[in-house]
Design a protein around this motif. Structure first.
Motif, PDB file in Angstrom:
ATOM      1  N   GLU A 175       0.832  -1.206   0.000  1.00  0.00           N
ATOM      2  CA  GLU A 175       0.000   0.000   0.000  1.00  0.00           C
ATOM      3  C   GLU A 175       0.863   1.252   0.000  1.00  0.00           C
ATOM      4  O   GLU A 175       0.623   2.202  -0.762  1.00  0.00           O
ATOM      5  N   GLN A 179       1.202   4.058  -3.023  1.00  0.00           N
ATOM      6  CA  GLN A 179       0.943   5.469  -2.743  1.00  0.00           C
ATOM      7  C   GLN A 179       2.135   6.337  -3.128  1.00  0.00           C
ATOM      8  O   GLN A 179       1.958   7.452  -3.631  1.00  0.00           O
ATOM      9  N   HIS A 182       2.069   6.786  -6.850  1.00  0.00           N
ATOM     10  CA  HIS A 182       1.064   7.789  -7.214  1.00  0.00           C
ATOM     11  C   HIS A 182       1.581   9.196  -6.954  1.00  0.00           C
ATOM     12  O   HIS A 182       1.394  10.105  -7.769  1.00  0.00           O
ATOM     13  N   GLN A 183       2.237   9.391  -5.834  1.00  0.00           N
ATOM     14  CA  GLN A 183       2.792  10.705  -5.515  1.00  0.00           C
ATOM     15  C   GLN A 183       3.834  11.134  -6.543  1.00  0.00           C
ATOM     16  O   GLN A 183       4.030  12.329  -6.772  1.00  0.00           O
ATOM     17  N   VAL A 201      -6.685   4.147   0.658  1.00  0.00           N
ATOM     18  CA  VAL A 201      -5.635   4.492  -0.300  1.00  0.00           C
ATOM     19  C   VAL A 201      -6.113   5.360  -1.458  1.00  0.00           C
ATOM     20  O   VAL A 201      -5.319   6.080  -2.067  1.00  0.00           O
TER      21      VAL A 201
END
Length: 245
Positions: A175, A179, A182-183, A201
């Protein structure tokens, strides 16, 4: 934000002619993190397979940045839209070979990558840096699968129940990894059976049921105050009387 994927009235039927997906329309914008939930057998995995072009719709149209899928080379499309499955498949060879397969123009053939360009000693660490994992990966098959998908620097990453078979510690690590990706700018679509995970999430949540997207919105809207009766029943059944926190 740029519109990456446009899905226009997609219909996909099973071998008996029954609709799995029945008139789905949606759009995916650059930089979004979308979690996809819904009852078992509602068509979520089929939906991801269509976006990755592992299967074709019976009717309707998909576009990538405005270009119809049917006008694009399949391999080029899959380099832009990576996909990771619940049960990662390790291909014959070493960890390095598995990572090079992600760069290969011919699926499953790392030799094509070797022949196309020299193997740079810094290639695996660079891939490893994007995954945030120590190298070598050892038995962390899911991370290798992620690294392989990231080898072509896809703009979109599709995740199909990627933590379903993992223990809680490994789940949390994956997870956090997703993340971070994605950042760093990767657009994410994540099908998850774990509703608490999906709420935690994602930035947006889609609910697929009966072959349609019946509800979509911010996780707080979908999980805490669902509008559609199917979503209400699904969340109530999944969580019982416990509130989604």
């Amino acid at each position: 934000m740029e519109k990456l994927i446009t899905i226009e009235n997609i219909v996909k039927k099973d071998s008996l002619g029954q609709p799995i997906l029945n008139g789905i329309s949606a759009k995916v914008m650059e930089g979004e993190f979308i979690t996809i939930i819904g009852p078992s057998g509602s068509g979520k995995s089929t939906f991801l397979s269509l976006i990755n072009r592992m299967t074709e719709p019976d009717s309707g149209l998909l576009r990538f940045k405005g270009t119809p899928y049917v006008e694009m080379d399949v391999l080029k499309l899959r380099r832009k839209i990576g996909m990771v499955f619940q049960l990662p498949t390790m291909l014959p060879g070493t960890v390095r070979d598995n990572l090079l397969i992600g760069l290969s123009p011919v699926p499953g053939n790392p030799e094509q990558c070797r022949n196309r360009r020299p193997i740079r000693p810094d290639c695996p660490p660079k891939i490893n840096k994007r995954t945030g994992c120590p190298f070598p990966f050892g038995g962390q098959k899911q991370r290798i699968s992620l690294a392989r998908s990231l080898a072509n620097r896809p703009e979109i990453l599709l995740l199909d129940e990627v933590t379903a078979s993992l223990d809680p510690t490994s789940t949390e690590e994956i997870e956090e990894l997703i993340q971070r990706l994605h950042q760093n700018g990767t657009t994410i679509l994540w099908v998850s059976h774990n509703l608490k995970q999906a709420k935690k999430v994602g930035e947006y949540t889609w609910v697929i049921a009966g072959g349609k997207i019946v509800e979509q919105g911010h996780p707080n809207e979908v999980f805490v105050n669902p509008k559609h009766v199917i979503t209400q029943e699904f969340i109530a059944t999944s969580f019982g009387k416990e509130p989604v926190t």
